[in-house]
Enzyme design. Structure first.
Site, PDB file in Angstrom:
ATOM      1  N   GLU A  40       0.845  -1.191   0.000  1.00 47.69           N
ATOM      2  CA  GLU A  40       0.000   0.000   0.000  1.00 47.69           C
ATOM      3  C   GLU A  40       0.887   1.251   0.000  1.00 47.69           C
ATOM      4  OE1 GLU A  40      -3.803   1.663   2.603  1.00 47.69           O
ATOM      5  OE2 GLU A  40      -2.267   0.491   3.622  1.00 47.69           O
ATOM      6  N   LYS A 112      -9.593   1.344  -2.532  1.00 51.24           N
ATOM      7  CA  LYS A 112      -9.813   0.784  -1.200  1.00 51.24           C
ATOM      8  C   LYS A 112     -11.237   1.049  -0.720  1.00 51.24           C
ATOM      9  CE  LYS A 112      -7.488   0.895   3.343  1.00 51.24           C
ATOM     10  NZ  LYS A 112      -6.352   1.538   4.055  1.00 51.24           N
ATOM     11  N   CYS A 153      -5.142  -3.453   2.684  1.00 46.33           N
ATOM     12  CA  CYS A 153      -4.929  -3.191   4.102  1.00 46.33           C
ATOM     13  C   CYS A 153      -6.172  -3.393   4.976  1.00 46.33           C
ATOM     14  CB  CYS A 153      -4.338  -1.793   4.277  1.00 46.33           C
ATOM     15  SG  CYS A 153      -3.516  -1.528   5.876  1.00 46.33           S
TER      16      CYS A 153
END
Length: 270
Positions: A40, A112, A153
């Site tokens: 990330e 995300k 994440c």
């Protein structure tokens, strides 16, 4: 297929981060990796919104997109850049993964979905939604005959996304991350192994690690996990580096045949 996860310690200088990522990607490619994934925020980790927006651009002008497109073409690899900060408006950005094929074309993008709005401790609070727009689409893509599901994440804590990928036929799920040190020490490996077991998928989890220029500390400990929850490769530290593993996607069907919980959806009431 030989796959690799890159571990980095990205800072606030985009050019320096691109050079660091390239060096590790080249090492993994020379080690035979055909699919390589980075963490990330590969090209910048910057806590200050003002400094972040002074450094990043829209996708069409982003130096990282151009740089990694050329590198994937040169090395003839499938290259997942775990995420880049892509400017979407004057004070807004996307936390966006890019998958490049061996010709340098963007095969897939993923924004995300689950933003990191948490209070880890009295000293550590994060509110990604102040800067980043939330994605709303799960993304699957083909890499050399295998199906890849994309995540980033904090998505890791939301098993419904991974169940969707498992039920949609994902052989591999990517989890590029910049996990905080306290949450990483407690939850990183258990959650990754759980997602692999629940879905019967390979998990590739390239991480940021160490103390960064913007002051944050991340956990590192990048992992490649098999569909039975077995660790195929790992780094036991937070220093920059890479790991490789040779995988056979037939292991996915074998795991799912033995324990088909990934596709069981019994009704129940509460």
């Amino acid at each position: 297929m030989r796959i690799a996860a890159i571990q980095m310690r990205s800072g606030v200088d985009i050019d320096a981060n691109l050079a660091a990522a390239e060096a590790l990607i080249r090492r993994a490619a020379y080690d035979g990796a055909q699919f390589i994934a980075t963490p990330e925020m590969t090209h910048i980790l910057q806590r200050s919104p003002k400094r972040l927006f002074a450094a990043v651009t829209g996708e069409a002008d982003d130096v990282g997109v151009k740089h990694f497109s050329g590198l994937a073409k040169e090395l003839n690899i499938d290259l997942l850049i775990g995420s880049l900060a892509i400017k979407t408006a004057d004070r807004r950005a996307a936390n966006r993964s890019f998958l490049f094929d061996g010709k340098g074309h963007v095969k897939a993008r993923y924004d995300k979905i689950h933003l990191f709005d948490v209070t880890v401790s009295r000293e550590e609070t994060w509110k990604e939604s102040n800067v980043y727009d939330r994605g709303d689409k799960a993304v699957l893509a083909d890499i050399r005959g295998a199906t890849l599901g994309l995540s980033i994440c904090y998505d890791l804590r939301f098993p419904a996304l991974y169940r969707h990928y498992g039920q949609s036929g994902a052989d591999i799920v990517s989890v590029p991350a910049a996990f905080t040190r306290p949450t990483g020490e407690a939850h990183w490996e258990p959650l990754l192994r759980a997602r692999a077991i629940e879905t019967g998928s390979f998990i590739i989890a390239p991480a940021q690690g160490g103390t960064h220029e913007d002051g944050r500390a991340t956990y590192g400990h990048s992992l490649i996990i098999g569909p039975w929850g077995d660790i195929r490769a790992q780094l036991d530290h937070d220093e920059p580096g890479y790991i490789c593993a040779d995988i056979d996607v037939s292991d996915v069907q074998d795991a799912r045949r033995k324990i088909p919980a990934w596709n069981h959806n019994p009704d129940f009431t509460a």
